[in-house]
Design an enzyme around this catalytic site. Structure first.
Site, PDB file in Angstrom:
ATOM      1  CG  HIS A 202      -1.744   1.201   1.371  1.00 52.65           C
ATOM      2  ND1 HIS A 202      -2.846   1.443   0.560  1.00 52.65           N
ATOM      3  CD2 HIS A 202      -1.624   2.261   2.201  1.00 52.65           C
ATOM      4  CE1 HIS A 202      -3.371   2.605   0.910  1.00 52.65           C
ATOM      5  NE2 HIS A 202      -2.648   3.124   1.903  1.00 52.65           N
TER       6      HIS A 202
ATOM      7  CG  LEU B  97       6.720   0.212  -1.660  1.00 52.86           C
ATOM      8  CD1 LEU B  97       7.364  -1.104  -2.056  1.00 52.86           C
ATOM      9  CD2 LEU B  97       7.735   1.341  -1.767  1.00 52.86           C
TER      10      LEU B  97
END
Length: 459
Positions: free
Chosen positions: A249, A251
């Site tokens: 999430h 990244l």
């Protein structure tokens, strides 16, 4: 107290040693050839015989000519069939008509010479009883009786008593089934623990409550620790999965913003090499995150259930999709030996995804032709996927299944792969107790060989 393994093993050793010591001490006493004291009835019979002989000898003058011949005549008159009488004088002379057994009687008289306590001993098929008191000329004489033995033990029993090592070996053989059963019962919890450990090695982290209920205290404590370890492993898996999800999430959010900014830049300034490069790297990073999450889910996600599947039904959709895709890209896709109806035990979704990944790689790197072959032999299904691409160097054939491994050939540089695809394939095959390897293909490119065990499934 006896619930402790140490106490059990010590008690068993102690009882075993006591058992064999008791055998060694007691069994020789059961030999019927031992010296035994006679019963009252035999004693009365012997004393009566001695008195009768004594009465007849009272008529024999002391020191008369050949007085000992008169003794023999008297004894012969009282001997029964098969019976011989011996009289021992105070100075140790033996008077008898049976000279061949005189040494036997001498041997017996050395161990039984108390006239107040006569005894009996068996020699082969004969027994000697005595001594009984015979008065003659105011001096004590001893009477011994040699007769056929009334209770003769078998030669085999005599052989065992004559050879202590043979007796010990026989006792060990007789007690072996009991000792084996005892050992089996003690090791039973250990076998159950090994079975549970084997299941954990296969990725099954299900707890085993029965391990905490069977066996000694030490085994129960080990079972409790084992289940505690499983709970901790499950908790660590959940933490790791949550970590991967959070990383994904975190990244993907800036990655999405980067892709959006690239689109806006392309819209404002038009297409350029720099924009294309940024967009390609963003897509590559997105693909890498997806593959990494897929690998993590395969390694730690146990929610998927292993099932028995017929390989012709399992791979039907994969092969149909591959045939359609080959037609779209203008390549030749051939299944030389179609899948059979053999059954395998597998994680269906992961295994289909693995085969699809290998076929897609073959599509990507082949020039014109891809051949898939299914062979069943020696309780195994062997699946080979050949392509006519540029292949992989021999020294790198074993390395390409490592995560993030990139070959030195143009194969990877052209594709822009993440280096995780074959690692995901290898992990999926390994979970189904199979193996995968890479070889040189007869088409000139790469051959991937997948081996899976055939299972016997009874409905």
């Amino acid at each position: 107290m006896f619930d402790r393994l140490t106490v059990r093993i010590f008690t068993i050793f102690l009882l075993t040693i006591a058992f064999f010591l008791a055998l060694i001490i007691l069994l020789p006493n059961l030999d019927s050839r031992n010296l035994t004291y006679i019963a009252n009835k035999e004693r009365e019979t012997g004393n009566e015989l001695a008195k009768q002989i004594e009465k007849d000898l009272s008529n024999v003058p002391k020191d008369s000519f050949r007085w000992w011949m008169r003794f023999i005549v008297v004894m012969d008159s009282y001997q029964k069939s098969g019976q011989f009488l011996f009289i021992v004088t105070p100075n140790g002379q033996y008077i008898t008509a049976d000279t061949k057994n005189i040494d036997l009687v001498k041997n017996f008289s050395e161990i039984s010479h108390n006239i107040s306590d006569p005894a009996k001993k068996i020699y082969d098929f004969q027994e000697i009883i005595g001594p009984f008191l015979v008065h003659y000329a105011d001096e004590p004489y001893q009477l011994y009786v040699l007769q056929p033995a009334s209770d003769v033990q078998s030669q085999f029993v005599s052989l065992i008593f004559d050879h202590p090592l043979l007796l010990l070996t026989l006792m060990m053989l007789i007690s072996s089934p009991f000792l084996l059963w005892l050992s089996w019962s003690i090791a039973k919890p250990a076998r159950r623990l090994k079975k549970a450990a084997d299941q954990v090695a296969k990725g099954n982290l299900q707890e085993w409550p029965e391990l905490e209920k069977i066996g000694s205290t030490e085994y129960k404590a080990t079972g409790a620790s084992f289940n505690h370890m499983l709970r901790e492993l499950k908790r660590m898996q959940e933490v790791q999965q949550r970590l991967f999800s959070d990383i994904s999430h975190e990244l993907r959010t800036p990655l999405t913003r980067l892709q959006l900014a690239t689109s806006l830049l392309r819209h404002k300034q038009g297409e350029s090499n720099e924009v294309i490069r940024i967009n390609n790297e963003a897509l590559k990073l997105d693909s890498m995150i997806g593959d990494l999450l897929s690998l993590a889910r395969q390694q730690y996600d146990n929610n998927e259930i292993r099932q028995f599947k017929k390989i012709n039904l399992l791979f039907k959709q994969v092969l149909e999709n591959a045939t359609f895709e080959a037609e779209q890209i203008g390549k030749k896709f051939l299944v030389t030996n179609p899948p059979t109806s053999h059954t395998i035990l597998c994680y269906p979704m992961a295994l289909c995804s693995a085969l699809e990944n290998v076929i897609r790689n073959a599509f990507r790197y082949s020039n014109h032709e891809i051949i898939v072959n299914f062979i069943a032999q020696q309780n195994q299904i062997i699946i080979s996927i050949d392509d006519d691409g540029i292949g992989v160097a021999d020294k790198e054939l074993e390395q390409i299944f490592r995560p993030f491994y990139r070959t030195s050939e143009a194969r990877d540089r052209q594709s822009g792969g993440t280096g995780l695809g074959l690692a995901i394939v290898a992990n999926a095959i390994m979970r189904d107790h199979g193996n995968v390897k890479a070889e040189k293909s007869h088409l000139g490119g790469l051959r991937i060989v997948i081996v899976l065990p055939i299972q016997k499934y009874k409905q």
